[in-house]
Design a protein around this motif. Structure first.
Motif, PDB file in Angstrom:
ATOM      1  N   PRO A   1      38.307 -40.087 -22.419  1.00 60.73           N
ATOM      2  CA  PRO A   1      39.380 -39.302 -23.045  1.00 60.73           C
ATOM      3  C   PRO A   1      40.458 -40.157 -23.696  1.00 60.73           C
ATOM      4  O   PRO A   1      41.278 -39.641 -24.451  1.00 60.73           O
TER       5      PRO A   1
ATOM      6  N   ARG B   1      40.458 -38.049 -27.918  1.00 56.32           N
ATOM      7  CA  ARG B   1      41.429 -37.208 -27.219  1.00 56.32           C
ATOM      8  C   ARG B   1      41.286 -35.760 -27.670  1.00 56.32           C
ATOM      9  O   ARG B   1      41.435 -35.454 -28.854  1.00 56.32           O
ATOM     10  N   LEU B   2      41.001 -34.915 -26.717  1.00 54.71           N
ATOM     11  CA  LEU B   2      40.869 -33.494 -26.996  1.00 54.71           C
ATOM     12  C   LEU B   2      42.001 -32.730 -26.316  1.00 54.71           C
ATOM     13  O   LEU B   2      42.471 -33.131 -25.249  1.00 54.71           O
TER      14      LEU B   2
ATOM     15  N   ARG C   1      43.821 -30.028 -23.968  1.00 57.46           N
ATOM     16  CA  ARG C   1      43.422 -29.641 -22.611  1.00 57.46           C
ATOM     17  C   ARG C   1      42.426 -28.487 -22.613  1.00 57.46           C
ATOM     18  O   ARG C   1      41.458 -28.488 -21.846  1.00 57.46           O
TER      19      ARG C   1
ATOM     20  N   ARG D   1      38.838 -29.793 -23.243  1.00 54.67           N
ATOM     21  CA  ARG D   1      38.341 -30.989 -22.568  1.00 54.67           C
ATOM     22  C   ARG D   1      36.915 -30.833 -22.056  1.00 54.67           C
ATOM     23  O   ARG D   1      36.213 -31.823 -21.857  1.00 54.67           O
TER      24      ARG D   1
ATOM     25  N   GLN E   1      34.272 -32.700 -24.001  1.00 55.14           N
ATOM     26  CA  GLN E   1      34.272 -34.156 -24.084  1.00 55.14           C
ATOM     27  C   GLN E   1      32.862 -34.741 -24.001  1.00 55.14           C
ATOM     28  O   GLN E   1      32.441 -35.506 -24.875  1.00 55.14           O
TER      29      GLN E   1
END
Length: 490
Positions: free
Chosen positions: A143, A147-148, A150, A153, A156
């Protein structure tokens, strides 16, 4: 995110504690301070002045911050802010920083009974072509790399799987061109052995471990061995001269999680050398290599010194306060200052390489600058891989092959490249000195936290993976995403 305590020095120390360091009332006296590290077979001592970190640095690093979403202390993530320092940070002149609230033992009467460990952290790399795709998966599943939000996520790993599969064929070609795999593990092992010998020559017997972030031996494996060996004091040394969220930050986050959840490790005194780009030994070692390579040109004074650093997404710097750009620019300034002191006044420039994906990365880009320099009539160029201390894919293939070819096509006639520091004796000696300086500041981490219960319902996991993979597939193959990734990813 609320910042705790920050400092920026030659060797910022990072405490792995889960406590809020900013709430301590402990203060260090101003003026001069001394520390000693007595050993059964000798002694290492220092007597250095303390100084307040200048506010003009305009960034805070090496601090802990609290991630409210995860309800835990995060190290190396969004802990840097472009504001004035919060709290008071005092740094030993030698470069190891500590925080108000971190107790530093001045004397260790039991030191003869201690077992000292040094943990070298590095990126890692595939050792065979079959390793390339799983290595890329580990990379993009981090992450701190992709970066995703919340809410997304759960995408990912499916997204990492998709990207790694698509990118693997091109990456395999690169690794095939340098012998079929990365030499990073071999070189890092050699550096570990050299560091061990350098420390032993300074009357400091240690165990040196290697932990890779994305391939074997993983950081978790190294920590397991540290625990098995019953190490009683540990120095963590990332092999990245400059700090970045995506390198040192990501590696230390893994350590923080492991240590927090282990009763033995949580009480192990640890000192983390967060960055060391300002160290005199490092600067002089780089200057030595550059000056030697410049002399290989027929007209040394006409050579442009071209620093090429690994890039990071621009959002890391602008939105998360990553100090990497500031530290890189300061590093270049110090190297050029040393060269000028030796009578080398060549022109220089800095650019960033290795960008991936559709987002903006730090500029200027290496490939674009090479073309511009050729158009401006620059004929002699010396490439300096400033953010790398070991040869790997980005020096051996990206710089030595891709960028060299581009430079020659752009009109540059004379090309040279400074080798990575590798086993340069002055560099290894300086790393040993950094360990010695950091060791007295090792502090125990906090009491381990109870890990919250995780729902391992296989049906829920299957549903998430299915919809995650499906959404990732749709998003990735949308016309807009295909256009954005066409030139950078596939």
């Amino acid at each position: 995110m609320d910042a705790a305590v920050s400092c920026s020095g030659v060797l910022p120390q990072m405490n792995l504690s889960g406590s809020d360091l900013s709430r301590s009332d402990h203060k260090f006296p101003m003026g001069r301070s001394s520390c000693s590290y007595a050993r059964s077979i000798g002694a290492v001592s220092c007597n250095k002045g303390l100084r307040i970190v200048p506010k003009k640095l305009e960034f805070l690093c090496s601090a802990a911050s609290r991630d409210e979403e995860r309800n835990e202390m995060v190290f190396g993530a969004s802990h840097c802010e472009k504001k004035s320092p919060v709290g008071e940070a005092l740094c030993v002149a030698a470069g190891v920083c500590t925080y108000g609230g971190t107790a530093v033992e001045s004397h260790h009467s039991h030191i003869a009974e201690e077992k000292v460990g040094v943990l070298l952290l590095n990126l890692g790399g595939p050792e065979t072509l079959d390793d390339v795709q799983p290595f890329l998966f580990n990379l993009f599943a981090d992450p701190d790399i992709i970066r995703l939000p919340r809410a997304f996520r759960f995408l990912q790993k499916p997204l990492a799987k998709l990207i790694s599969v698509l990118r693997a064929p091109k990456s395999k070609e690169g690794y095939a061109s340098i012998g079929g795999g990365s030499p990073l593990r071999k070189i890092t092992d050699e550096q570990a052995n050299a560091l061990k010998m350098a420390l032993e020559s300074k009357d400091m017997p240690v165990n040196v471990y290697v932990g890779m972030r994305y391939w074997y031996p993983f950081t978790e494996e190294a920590v397991h061995q540290i625990k098995s060996d019953r190490i009683t004091r540990l120095v963590v040394l990332p092999l990245y001269p400059q700090f970045s969220i995506s390198t040192t930050g990501s590696s230390v986050r893994v350590l923080q999680k492991i240590f927090r959840n282990d009763p033995y490790l949580s009480r192990l005194p640890v000192s983390v050398i967060n960055s060391w780009y300002q160290r005199e030994g490092y600067i002089k070692s780089m200057a030595d290599l550059i000056s030697k390579e410049i002399e290989s040109f027929s007209e040394p004074a006409q050579v442009m010194i071209f620093f090429s650093a690994h890039g990071v997404p621009l959002s890391y710097v602008k939105d998360s306060g990553d100090p990497y750009k500031d530290q890189m620019e300061e590093c270049i300034f110090l190297i050029m200052k040393e060269l000028k002191a030796r009578g080398i006044n060549n022109e220089h420039t800095l650019a960033y390489q290795s960008r991936v994906g559709p987002v903006q990365w730090l500029k200027p880009y290496t490939d674009e600058v090479l073309v511009e320099l050729g158009q401006k009539g620059v004929k002699s160029l010396l490439a300096v891989p400033v953010s790398f201390v070991s040869e790997h894919i980005e020096t051996l293939e990206e710089i030595d092959m891709e960028y060299k070819e581009l430079a020659l096509e752009s009109g540059i006639e004379n090309w040279g490249r400074v080798p990575a520091l590798g086993l340069t004796p002055s560099f290894i000696t300086d790393l040993a000195d950094a360990v010695i300086e950091a060791l007295p500041l090792a502090a125990a981490t906090s009491t381990p936290k109870t890990t919250p219960a995780v729902d391992h319902d296989p049906m829920i996991w299957a549903i998430k993976m299915f919809f995650g993979s499906f959404l990732a597939f749709i998003l990735f193959f949308s016309p807009k995403m295909l256009m954005a990734f066409r030139n950078h990813l596939i």
